[in-house]
Design a protein around this motif. Structure first.
Motif, PDB file in Angstrom:
ATOM      1  N   ARG A 130       0.831  -1.215   0.000  1.00 14.14           N
ATOM      2  CA  ARG A 130       0.000   0.000   0.000  1.00 14.14           C
ATOM      3  C   ARG A 130       0.865   1.265   0.000  1.00 14.14           C
ATOM      4  NH1 ARG A 130      -2.460  -3.543  -1.250  1.00 14.14           N
ATOM      5  NH2 ARG A 130      -4.318  -4.490  -0.318  1.00 14.14           N
ATOM      6  N   ARG A 131       2.183   1.105   0.165  1.00 13.47           N
ATOM      7  CA  ARG A 131       3.132   2.226   0.264  1.00 13.47           C
ATOM      8  C   ARG A 131       2.738   3.160   1.414  1.00 13.47           C
ATOM      9  NH1 ARG A 131       4.100   5.381  -4.954  1.00 13.47           N
ATOM     10  NH2 ARG A 131       6.021   5.947  -3.857  1.00 13.47           N
ATOM     11  N   LEU A 132       2.436   2.549   2.561  1.00 17.62           N
ATOM     12  CA  LEU A 132       2.052   3.296   3.753  1.00 17.62           C
ATOM     13  C   LEU A 132       2.817   2.760   4.956  1.00 17.62           C
ATOM     14  CD1 LEU A 132      -1.823   3.330   3.177  1.00 17.62           C
ATOM     15  CD2 LEU A 132      -0.272   5.292   2.917  1.00 17.62           C
ATOM     16  N   ASP A 133       2.766   3.502   6.050  1.00 16.96           N
ATOM     17  CA  ASP A 133       3.422   3.077   7.278  1.00 16.96           C
ATOM     18  C   ASP A 133       2.615   1.953   7.941  1.00 16.96           C
ATOM     19  OD1 ASP A 133       3.708   3.601  10.505  1.00 16.96           O
ATOM     20  OD2 ASP A 133       5.578   3.998   9.410  1.00 16.96           O
ATOM     21  N   ILE A 134       3.315   1.109   8.700  1.00 15.01           N
ATOM     22  CA  ILE A 134       2.618  -0.010   9.346  1.00 15.01           C
ATOM     23  C   ILE A 134       1.625   0.461  10.400  1.00 15.01           C
ATOM     24  CG2 ILE A 134       4.489  -1.672   8.923  1.00 15.01           C
ATOM     25  CD1 ILE A 134       5.338  -1.287  11.841  1.00 15.01           C
ATOM     26  N   HIS A 135       1.740   1.715  10.861  1.00 15.59           N
ATOM     27  CA  HIS A 135       0.812   2.259  11.843  1.00 15.59           C
ATOM     28  C   HIS A 135      -0.352   3.001  11.194  1.00 15.59           C
ATOM     29  CE1 HIS A 135       3.547   1.133  15.013  1.00 15.59           C
ATOM     30  NE2 HIS A 135       4.524   1.840  14.475  1.00 15.59           N
ATOM     31  N   ASP A 136      -0.400   3.029   9.864  1.00 20.38           N
ATOM     32  CA  ASP A 136      -1.480   3.726   9.170  1.00 20.38           C
ATOM     33  C   ASP A 136      -2.832   3.093   9.515  1.00 20.38           C
ATOM     34  OD1 ASP A 136      -2.263   5.608   6.727  1.00 20.38           O
ATOM     35  OD2 ASP A 136      -3.275   3.686   6.420  1.00 20.38           O
ATOM     36  N   GLU A 137      -3.827   3.945   9.756  1.00 17.57           N
ATOM     37  CA  GLU A 137      -5.141   3.464  10.171  1.00 17.57           C
ATOM     38  C   GLU A 137      -5.778   2.546   9.131  1.00 17.57           C
ATOM     39  OE1 GLU A 137      -9.553   5.288  11.290  1.00 17.57           O
ATOM     40  OE2 GLU A 137      -7.775   6.597  11.335  1.00 17.57           O
ATOM     41  N   GLY A 138      -5.635   2.920   7.835  1.00 11.37           N
ATOM     42  CA  GLY A 138      -6.216   2.104   6.776  1.00 11.37           C
ATOM     43  C   GLY A 138      -5.573   0.729   6.688  1.00 11.37           C
ATOM     44  N   VAL A 139      -4.257   0.675   6.835  1.00 14.02           N
ATOM     45  CA  VAL A 139      -3.540  -0.608   6.805  1.00 14.02           C
ATOM     46  C   VAL A 139      -3.974  -1.474   7.978  1.00 14.02           C
ATOM     47  CG1 VAL A 139      -1.267  -1.700   7.030  1.00 14.02           C
ATOM     48  CG2 VAL A 139      -1.555   0.309   5.558  1.00 14.02           C
ATOM     49  N   ARG A 140      -4.075  -0.864   9.173  1.00 11.63           N
ATOM     50  CA  ARG A 140      -4.492  -1.605  10.360  1.00 11.63           C
ATOM     51  C   ARG A 140      -5.918  -2.142  10.206  1.00 11.63           C
ATOM     52  NH1 ARG A 140      -0.957  -2.602  14.915  1.00 11.63           N
ATOM     53  NH2 ARG A 140       0.915  -1.430  14.416  1.00 11.63           N
ATOM     54  N   HIS A 141      -6.808  -1.317   9.640  1.00  8.20           N
ATOM     55  CA  HIS A 141      -8.190  -1.765   9.443  1.00  8.20           C
ATOM     56  C   HIS A 141      -8.237  -2.938   8.468  1.00  8.20           C
ATOM     57  CE1 HIS A 141     -12.575  -1.444   9.158  1.00  8.20           C
ATOM     58  NE2 HIS A 141     -12.413  -1.648   7.856  1.00  8.20           N
ATOM     59  N   GLU A 142      -7.467  -2.853   7.380  1.00  7.08           N
ATOM     60  CA  GLU A 142      -7.472  -3.928   6.386  1.00  7.08           C
ATOM     61  C   GLU A 142      -6.933  -5.223   6.989  1.00  7.08           C
ATOM     62  OE1 GLU A 142      -6.052  -4.826   1.755  1.00  7.08           O
ATOM     63  OE2 GLU A 142      -5.608  -2.881   2.696  1.00  7.08           O
ATOM     64  N   LEU A 143      -5.865  -5.121   7.795  1.00  3.61           N
ATOM     65  CA  LEU A 143      -5.328  -6.323   8.429  1.00  3.61           C
ATOM     66  C   LEU A 143      -6.328  -6.890   9.440  1.00  3.61           C
ATOM     67  CD1 LEU A 143      -2.944  -8.264   8.686  1.00  3.61           C
ATOM     68  CD2 LEU A 143      -2.062  -6.815  10.520  1.00  3.61           C
ATOM     69  N   ALA A 144      -7.019  -6.014  10.150  1.00  2.00           N
ATOM     70  CA  ALA A 144      -8.043  -6.488  11.096  1.00  2.00           C
ATOM     71  C   ALA A 144      -9.130  -7.264  10.369  1.00  2.00           C
ATOM     72  CB  ALA A 144      -8.646  -5.295  11.846  1.00  2.00           C
ATOM     73  N   GLU A 145      -9.570  -6.729   9.240  1.00  2.00           N
ATOM     74  CA  GLU A 145     -10.595  -7.402   8.442  1.00  2.00           C
ATOM     75  C   GLU A 145     -10.094  -8.762   7.966  1.00  2.00           C
ATOM     76  OE1 GLU A 145     -13.752  -6.175   4.903  1.00  2.00           O
ATOM     77  OE2 GLU A 145     -11.793  -5.183   4.998  1.00  2.00           O
ATOM     78  N   ILE A 146      -8.820  -8.820   7.535  1.00  2.00           N
ATOM     79  CA  ILE A 146      -8.221 -10.077   7.078  1.00  2.00           C
ATOM     80  C   ILE A 146      -8.188 -11.097   8.217  1.00  2.00           C
ATOM     81  CG2 ILE A 146      -6.057 -11.157   6.337  1.00  2.00           C
ATOM     82  CD1 ILE A 146      -5.495  -8.535   4.767  1.00  2.00           C
ATOM     83  N   GLU A 147      -7.712 -10.657   9.397  1.00  2.00           N
ATOM     84  CA  GLU A 147      -7.588 -11.579  10.529  1.00  2.00           C
ATOM     85  C   GLU A 147      -8.943 -12.080  11.022  1.00  2.00           C
ATOM     86  OE1 GLU A 147      -4.298 -11.882  13.308  1.00  2.00           O
ATOM     87  OE2 GLU A 147      -4.381  -9.677  13.296  1.00  2.00           O
ATOM     88  N   VAL A 148      -9.922 -11.193  11.044  1.00  2.00           N
ATOM     89  CA  VAL A 148     -11.257 -11.603  11.474  1.00  2.00           C
ATOM     90  C   VAL A 148     -11.833 -12.628  10.513  1.00  2.00           C
ATOM     91  CG1 VAL A 148     -13.643 -10.823  11.716  1.00  2.00           C
ATOM     92  CG2 VAL A 148     -11.795  -9.529  12.787  1.00  2.00           C
ATOM     93  N   GLY A 149     -11.677 -12.397   9.212  1.00  2.00           N
ATOM     94  CA  GLY A 149     -12.165 -13.346   8.222  1.00  2.00           C
ATOM     95  C   GLY A 149     -11.521 -14.708   8.373  1.00  2.00           C
TER      96      GLY A 149
END
Length: 517
Positions: free
Chosen positions: A231-250
């Motif tokens: 995503r070319r973003l920092d690992i603390h970026d809110e969007g990246v964290r939300h996407e990973l949360a969605e992945i982990e929940v799924g």
């Protein structure tokens, strides 16, 4: 903050991975042209004593050379699933690119004392490689792509297929014009396969593993790093964290739903069996659309509608390849995220069926001349034009979208199995069509176009109206679309997961910056 070229790393991934798909297109297009070369027929005993072509032997060899590739690909696609689940998408592709390279070498060295068996063996091994690559590649790219451009990036698959087919047509044309005898008639086109294979193998060393696969095997920190990288973003970026949360929940929901249930639940569990059914049916219909019959045997098809003579038929096939490539690229880059999956498939099927009926009617009422005269009659030119328009409709729906759609609908834990089953069904019916097409062209004549036209309108058009739309939806939302989970429960679980991340981040910062007493 939105960066310029935000998704450039995902496009680079697709560009590298889909060089394997160039092989898909090239290998399926090259076989029919090679076996139609006069010197190939002479060297491998396809001529009668009087020098004329033995139609039965030629049809059998032509279908065998094309179809053994599909047979190998069928088993390669199925075999890729457990390996992809075990070692990941990246290394699975690397291993199977080596399989393909060995097969390409065997095909290239055939001739002389090394008879047709080398070509058959090489085609089977190359098929194993291509089958696995065709199953793993779209899953890999889809898992790394953001939802707003996933259809466009995944759709590059079909552009690369069309590019490979176009190269194969012009390779056949060039060989037919400039090399009329010698082993180079088949060694040059078969040897060329090693170039895309090399680009794929070495290019894989420049890309990173799928974040979704890493999360599925518990390597969450690496998943976060790779997701932020793509995503070319920092690992603390809110969007990246939300996407990973969605992945982990799924992944967690799927793991809990399948606890102790194994393969039966994988294929027939709640929300899973409709996806596997769609994946199989969509590729059966794609193969029976008639396009791949034109693809594999384009020189013979164009000869049958009046483009007689080796040069005319090969050139007409080459132009067909160019039209297909341009039409596919225009659709993928400008329309796939606008029209949506359902509407594109419906328009595509109606357009293809209508044009096949026109070609069949023209072939019936204006049959081509039986003797070559070097100048196709107007009716033959009209039929060729209809096939060129036909491939435009194919390229805006039933060409790229089955791969895009099947890459969309599966969740992370079933995606490699879903793509393997879908790809295997595609190769199985590829095999069937490649075996029967030479005889269908010979025996049915104009009726083959009427048959494919009927399948296009009644079968494919109807099917496209009943599948759910996936445009603009995340991969994890597919569980909601197919009824595996309830939307409100999913949102609540994602919110909990994000709170966990926030807590972990706060704890990490407190540990690294203790208050002074």
């Amino acid at each position: 903050m939105v960066l310029r070229f935000q998704n450039i790393r995902v496009y680079w991934l697709a560009f590298i991975v889909y060089w394997g798909i160039v092989l898909f297109g090239y290998d399926t297009g090259i076989g029919g042209g090679v076996v139609s070369q006069p010197y190939f027929r002479e060297h491998f005993g396809l001529l009668n004593p009087d020098g004329t072509v033995n139609v039965k032997k030629s049809n059998d060899l032509s279908s065998n050379v094309v179809s053994v590739l599909q047979a190998g690909a069928f088993f390669g696609a199925l075999g890729s699933a457990p390996m992809s689940s075990w070692v990941g998408r990246r290394w699975t592709l690397f291993v199977f690119s080596l399989f393909f390279a060995i097969g390409a070498v065997l095909q290239t060295v055939s001739g002389g004392s090394r008879g047709i068996g080398y070509i058959y063996a090489g085609r089977v091994l190359a098929g194993v490689g291509i089958g696995a690559i065709s199953a793993v590649s779209p899953a890999y790219v889809s898992e790394c792509s953001p939802k707003d451009v996933r259809g466009r990036i995944t759709g590059l698959f079909q552009i690369m297929v069309a590019f490979g087919v176009m190269i194969s047509y012009f390779m056949n044309y060039g060989i037919g014009i400039h090399i009329t005898s010698g082993f180079g008639v088949w060694r040059i086109p078969f040897g060329f396969q090693l170039i895309p294979a090399g680009i794929l193998a070495f290019g894989l060393l420049t890309v990173r593993e799928s974040p979704r696969w890493l999360a599925s095997v518990g390597r969450v920190d690496e998943a976060l790093e790779n997701l932020a990288y793509y995503r070319r973003l920092d690992i603390h970026d809110e969007g990246v964290r939300h996407e990973l949360a969605e992945i982990e929940v799924g992944i967690k929901e799927e793991r809990e739903a399948r606890q102790g249930l194994g393969y039966k639940e994988l294929f027939f569990g709640k929300g899973n069996w409709p996806r596997f059914l769609i994946a199989v049916v969509i590729f059966i219909l794609q193969q029976w659309s008639g396009q791949n019959s034109v693809n594999y045997y384009a020189p013979q098809i164009f000869a049958s509608i009046g483009y007689t003579g080796n040069t005319n038929s090969l050139l007409a096939a080459g132009v067909y390849g160019v039209v297909k490539l341009v039409a596919t690229a225009l659709f993928v880059f400008f329309l796939v995220e606008t029209l949506g999956r359902k509407l594109s498939l419906f328009i595509s099927s109606i357009g293809m069926g209508t044009l096949f009926f026109i070609v069949g009617a023209l072939l019936k009422t204006h049959p081509p001349p039986t003797t070559p005269n070097g100048n196709p009659p107007p009716a033959s030119k009209a039929m060729a034009a209809m096939l060129y328009i036909y491939v435009c409709f194919y390229s805006m729906g039933w060409g790229p979208l089955p791969w895009v759609y099947v890459s969309d609908i599966f969740n992370t834990r079933t995606r490699h199995y879903g793509l393997a089953v879908a790809s295997a069904s595609q190769w199985l019916f590829n095999f069937v069509l490649s075996k029967v097409t030479p005889d269908l062209v010979t025996d049915l004549g104009y009726k083959i176009f009427l048959m494919f036209g009927t399948i296009n309108i009644l079968g494919m058009g109807t099917f496209s109206l009943f599948i759910p739309e996936t445009k603009g939806r995340s991969l994890e939302e597919m569980d909601i679309i197919f009824g595996s989970v309830v939307a409100s429960d999913r949102e609540a679980d994602i919110a909990k997961q994000e709170l966990t991340y926030e807590h972990d981040t706060s704890s990490s910062r407190s540990d690294s910056n203790p208050e002074k007493v």
